[in-house]
Structure formats: C-alpha cells, structure tokens
Design a protein around this motif. Structure first.
Motif, PDB file in Angstrom:
ATOM      1  N   VAL A   1      12.836  -0.169   9.549  1.00  0.00           N
ATOM      2  CA  VAL A   1      12.717   0.332   8.180  1.00  0.00           C
ATOM      3  C   VAL A   1      12.018   1.679   8.125  1.00  0.00           C
ATOM      4  O   VAL A   1      11.005   1.896   8.794  1.00  0.00           O
ATOM      5  CB  VAL A   1      11.944  -0.677   7.307  1.00  0.00           C
ATOM      6  N   VAL A   2      12.553   2.567   7.283  1.00  0.00           N
ATOM      7  CA  VAL A   2      11.883   3.802   6.882  1.00  0.00           C
ATOM      8  C   VAL A   2      11.607   3.711   5.392  1.00  0.00           C
ATOM      9  O   VAL A   2      12.511   3.368   4.611  1.00  0.00           O
ATOM     10  CB  VAL A   2      12.739   5.048   7.176  1.00  0.00           C
ATOM     11  N   ILE A   3      10.363   3.974   4.995  1.00  0.00           N
ATOM     12  CA  ILE A   3      10.027   4.029   3.578  1.00  0.00           C
ATOM     13  C   ILE A   3       9.641   5.461   3.214  1.00  0.00           C
ATOM     14  O   ILE A   3       9.128   6.195   4.041  1.00  0.00           O
ATOM     15  CB  ILE A   3       8.887   3.059   3.196  1.00  0.00           C
ATOM     16  N   THR A   4       9.902   5.836   1.972  1.00  0.00           N
ATOM     17  CA  THR A   4       9.533   7.168   1.510  1.00  0.00           C
ATOM     18  C   THR A   4       8.579   7.064   0.329  1.00  0.00           C
ATOM     19  O   THR A   4       8.529   6.047  -0.368  1.00  0.00           O
ATOM     20  CB  THR A   4      10.762   7.983   1.059  1.00  0.00           C
ATOM     21  N   GLY A   5       7.852   8.153   0.105  1.00  0.00           N
ATOM     22  CA  GLY A   5       6.956   8.235  -1.045  1.00  0.00           C
ATOM     23  C   GLY A   5       6.529   9.673  -1.254  1.00  0.00           C
ATOM     24  O   GLY A   5       6.467  10.456  -0.299  1.00  0.00           O
TER      25      GLY A   5
ATOM     26  N   VAL B   1       2.445   2.214   5.423  1.00  0.00           N
ATOM     27  CA  VAL B   1       2.952   2.164   6.799  1.00  0.00           C
ATOM     28  C   VAL B   1       1.966   1.434   7.707  1.00  0.00           C
ATOM     29  O   VAL B   1       2.357   0.594   8.530  1.00  0.00           O
ATOM     30  CB  VAL B   1       3.239   3.585   7.321  1.00  0.00           C
ATOM     31  N   ALA B   2       0.668   1.714   7.535  1.00  0.00           N
ATOM     32  CA  ALA B   2      -0.346   1.045   8.347  1.00  0.00           C
ATOM     33  C   ALA B   2      -0.343  -0.457   8.096  1.00  0.00           C
ATOM     34  O   ALA B   2      -0.493  -1.263   9.027  1.00  0.00           O
ATOM     35  CB  ALA B   2      -1.719   1.637   8.030  1.00  0.00           C
ATOM     36  N   GLU B   3      -0.161  -0.836   6.834  1.00  0.00           N
ATOM     37  CA  GLU B   3      -0.118  -2.262   6.484  1.00  0.00           C
ATOM     38  C   GLU B   3       1.079  -2.959   7.109  1.00  0.00           C
ATOM     39  O   GLU B   3       0.990  -4.119   7.542  1.00  0.00           O
ATOM     40  CB  GLU B   3      -0.050  -2.403   4.961  1.00  0.00           C
ATOM     41  N   LEU B   4       2.212  -2.253   7.197  1.00  0.00           N
ATOM     42  CA  LEU B   4       3.452  -2.877   7.657  1.00  0.00           C
ATOM     43  C   LEU B   4       3.645  -2.824   9.173  1.00  0.00           C
ATOM     44  O   LEU B   4       4.516  -3.523   9.702  1.00  0.00           O
ATOM     45  CB  LEU B   4       4.647  -2.198   6.980  1.00  0.00           C
ATOM     46  N   LYS B   5       2.852  -2.027   9.852  1.00  0.00           N
ATOM     47  CA  LYS B   5       3.086  -1.803  11.289  1.00  0.00           C
ATOM     48  C   LYS B   5       3.062  -3.090  12.103  1.00  0.00           C
ATOM     49  O   LYS B   5       3.820  -3.230  13.073  1.00  0.00           O
ATOM     50  CB  LYS B   5       2.056  -0.816  11.838  1.00  0.00           C
ATOM     51  N   ALA B   6       2.209  -4.002  11.708  1.00  0.00           N
ATOM     52  CA  ALA B   6       2.123  -5.255  12.465  1.00  0.00           C
ATOM     53  C   ALA B   6       3.373  -6.117  12.302  1.00  0.00           C
ATOM     54  O   ALA B   6       3.590  -7.058  13.061  1.00  0.00           O
ATOM     55  CB  ALA B   6       0.893  -6.044  12.030  1.00  0.00           C
ATOM     56  N   SER B   7       4.204  -5.790  11.322  1.00  0.00           N
ATOM     57  CA  SER B   7       5.366  -6.624  11.017  1.00  0.00           C
ATOM     58  C   SER B   7       6.636  -6.181  11.729  1.00  0.00           C
ATOM     59  O   SER B   7       7.635  -6.909  11.713  1.00  0.00           O
ATOM     60  CB  SER B   7       5.623  -6.628   9.504  1.00  0.00           C
ATOM     61  N   GLY B   8       6.634  -4.973  12.315  1.00  0.00           N
ATOM     62  CA  GLY B   8       7.843  -4.529  12.993  1.00  0.00           C
ATOM     63  C   GLY B   8       7.956  -3.023  13.056  1.00  0.00           C
ATOM     64  O   GLY B   8       6.962  -2.300  12.967  1.00  0.00           O
ATOM     65  N   SER B   9       9.187  -2.541  13.207  1.00  0.00           N
ATOM     66  CA  SER B   9       9.459  -1.109  13.375  1.00  0.00           C
ATOM     67  C   SER B   9       9.511  -0.434  12.015  1.00  0.00           C
ATOM     68  O   SER B   9      10.456  -0.627  11.251  1.00  0.00           O
ATOM     69  CB  SER B   9      10.788  -0.912  14.108  1.00  0.00           C
ATOM     70  N   ILE B  10       8.492   0.376  11.709  1.00  0.00           N
ATOM     71  CA  ILE B  10       8.361   0.999  10.391  1.00  0.00           C
ATOM     72  C   ILE B  10       7.972   2.465  10.543  1.00  0.00           C
ATOM     73  O   ILE B  10       7.146   2.813  11.394  1.00  0.00           O
ATOM     74  CB  ILE B  10       7.321   0.241   9.526  1.00  0.00           C
ATOM     75  N   TRP B  11       8.584   3.316   9.729  1.00  0.00           N
ATOM     76  CA  TRP B  11       8.247   4.731   9.684  1.00  0.00           C
ATOM     77  C   TRP B  11       8.094   5.153   8.222  1.00  0.00           C
ATOM     78  O   TRP B  11       8.695   4.544   7.328  1.00  0.00           O
ATOM     79  CB  TRP B  11       9.342   5.600  10.315  1.00  0.00           C
ATOM     80  N   GLY B  12       7.336   6.182   7.973  1.00  0.00           N
ATOM     81  CA  GLY B  12       7.169   6.719   6.632  1.00  0.00           C
ATOM     82  C   GLY B  12       7.603   8.165   6.559  1.00  0.00           C
ATOM     83  O   GLY B  12       7.396   8.929   7.504  1.00  0.00           O
ATOM     84  N   VAL B  13       8.218   8.535   5.446  1.00  0.00           N
ATOM     85  CA  VAL B  13       8.605   9.922   5.181  1.00  0.00           C
ATOM     86  C   VAL B  13       7.980  10.333   3.862  1.00  0.00           C
ATOM     87  O   VAL B  13       8.284   9.752   2.812  1.00  0.00           O
ATOM     88  CB  VAL B  13      10.134  10.089   5.107  1.00  0.00           C
ATOM     89  N   SER B  14       7.096  11.322   3.916  1.00  0.00           N
ATOM     90  CA  SER B  14       6.474  11.830   2.703  1.00  0.00           C
ATOM     91  C   SER B  14       7.364  12.911   2.114  1.00  0.00           C
ATOM     92  O   SER B  14       7.444  14.025   2.646  1.00  0.00           O
ATOM     93  CB  SER B  14       5.084  12.397   3.008  1.00  0.00           C
ATOM     94  N   ALA B  15       8.068  12.580   1.027  1.00  0.00           N
ATOM     95  CA  ALA B  15       9.016  13.518   0.427  1.00  0.00           C
ATOM     96  C   ALA B  15       9.324  13.077  -0.994  1.00  0.00           C
ATOM     97  O   ALA B  15       9.227  11.894  -1.333  1.00  0.00           O
ATOM     98  CB  ALA B  15      10.309  13.578   1.246  1.00  0.00           C
ATOM     99  N   ASP B  16       9.715  14.033  -1.826  1.00  0.00           N
ATOM    100  CA  ASP B  16      10.103  13.780  -3.208  1.00  0.00           C
ATOM    101  C   ASP B  16      11.623  13.796  -3.286  1.00  0.00           C
ATOM    102  O   ASP B  16      12.245  14.862  -3.207  1.00  0.00           O
ATOM    103  CB  ASP B  16       9.503  14.858  -4.120  1.00  0.00           C
TER     104      ASP B  16
END
Length: 267
Positions: A32-36, A46-61
C-alpha cells in the motif's frame, strides 16, 4: 478480487476512511501507498502501519497537477505497478451557498471531483497493465440525498458517483472494474467541526466499519457500497418516490441543521 498481493494506492490515506482502508488492505496482504497533503500526519500514519506490512507514504496534494504527478510516479516506483486505486481524498465546506466563498467552492470541485477524474485518467495505463484492477471512488451519502447547506459538496460527490458509473461501463470487459462507495456520517477528523447529531441525520459509524465494507465490496466485485443501513435505504427510496416529503422533513430541521453545520469545514 483477491486482495492478497495487490498493489494499492489510497489518496487521503493519513487519517479517517483512507487510513482505515490502508489498514485493512495491509491485513489482507496487499502492498500500500498512502498520500496526504500534510507531512507530519502522513509520517505518523506510515509509522503506525509499518508493523502491518509493506507501506509507503507520498506527501502531495492531489488537488494540483504537480501533486497528482508526484503521487502516481512515487506510487508506481514503490509498488512496481498498480492494481487498486482508491480515490478517497476530499474536502468539505458546509453553509449557505451565498455565504460560501468562491475559493471554497473551487477547492471542493478541485479536490472532490477534478482530482479523482484526472488521477484516474493518468493511472489507467498502469491499471490496464494489471489485468485485474479496481478503481474505488469514495463519494458520500449526500450524493444520493441532497442535503441543505451542502449544495456544492452534494454536487461534486454526485458528479464523482456518475463519473464512476460511466467509467465502469466504458471499461467493461477491459480488466478494470469501478466501485463507488457512499459513506454516511463517519467518525473521522473531517467531521470534527460538524455538530449535527443523529437527530439531524448525522449518525456516525467507525471508519473501520466503512473500510471493511468497501474492501468486502472490492472482493465481491460490487458496483456500489452504501452505508447507513435500513434507515438510509428508506430515505433513498423516499427521495426517489416522494421527494416532496424529504423536502418537508428538511424544512422542519432547517434552522437547527444550519446552526449545527455552519462551522463544518475541512478543506
């Protein structure tokens, strides 16, 4: 669709329904990639979800062309492709139409309608390459039953819903399905400035329940996910068969509702 192993992009994923969708997808073995728009809440998510699997964050509007381009590029770089696009990012400003600023109206159109259309358009080649892809558009119950003091929000969410319906038919047989979700009142940061309660039609359910329903809809190949239970279903039927009765119901609530939602803003 089987969620395990799927590559998922969730816009507006740092809180609320988007964060809950990301959490469910990770639990089912997706990447999963999440944006905000705001870097700090995104980093926290992202830090909260890291323990659950493969997660990345994209800071963008995603309300901007630059933000959409960055979102898609970074998501594809991280995931190596795309199977599920969740257009969840959105904003709201309640109040009378004549007292809503032009800037707020334009912001709702840009974020709630234009952004998902253009991001989906840009993502279609990657989704087509998947061969088994889904676009999820998170609309609103207000798209089904227009409520006073939410005129622009109702318009853009209804537009998003019809966009999804038309796109589903356009892509039929091409390996890309489109699902539209209609959450009711949901306990999210977006609703904190809304003081309307169940007596005014704003019962709130946990974001996790909405997310579970949306993921179940993806798995089942559903066309839509409508929250709100039997009460919402009756209101939808009344709005179709006897809209004047709905008008009268809102008339009786209008002054109280206007006061309760006048400060509802999340843009």
């Amino acid at each position: 669709m089987e969620i395990t192993g799927k590559r998922v992009l969730v816009t507006g994923g740092s809180s609320g329904i988007g964060l809950a969708i990301a959490r469910v997808c990770l639990a089912k073995g997706a990447k999963v990639v999440i944006t905000g728009r705001r870097p700090d809440p995104l980093a926290t998510a992202v830090a909260e979800l890291k323990a659950s699997g493969s997660i990345w964050g994209v800071s963008a509007d995603v309300g901007t062309a630059t933000g959409r381009a960055a979102t898609l590029k970074q998501a594809l770089d991280a995931l190596g492709g795309l199977d599920i696009l969740v257009n969840n990012a959105g904003g709201v400003r309640a109040g009378r139409l004549e007292t809503t600023s032009e800037a707020d109206i334009e912001a709702m159109v840009a974020v709630d309608l234009l952004a998902p259309i253009l991001l989906t358009r840009a993502a279609l080649p990657a989704l087509r390459a998947s061969g088994d892809a889904v676009v999820v558009n998170v609309a609103s119950g207000i798209a089904l039953i227009g409520a006073p003091f939410y005129t622009t929000y109702a318009a853009v969410k209804a537009g998003l819903a019809r966009f999804g319906e038309a796109l589903r038919r356009e892509l039929k047989g091409e390996g890309i399905h489109v699902l539209t979700a209609y959450p009711g009142g949901t306990d999210t940061p977006m609703m904190r400035s809304n003081r309307a309660g169940p007596e005014l039609g704003f019962s709130r359910e946990p974001a996790s329940d909405v997310a579970e329903a949306i993921i179940a809809g993806i798995e089942a190949g559903a066309f839509e996910v409508i929250r709100g239970g039997e009460t919402r279903a009756k209101m939808i039927a009344m709005n179709r068969d006897n809209p004047e009765a709905v008008d009268e119901r809102f008339l009786g609530l209008k002054s109280v509702l206007e006061d309760a939602v006048k400060d509802h803003s999340a843009l």
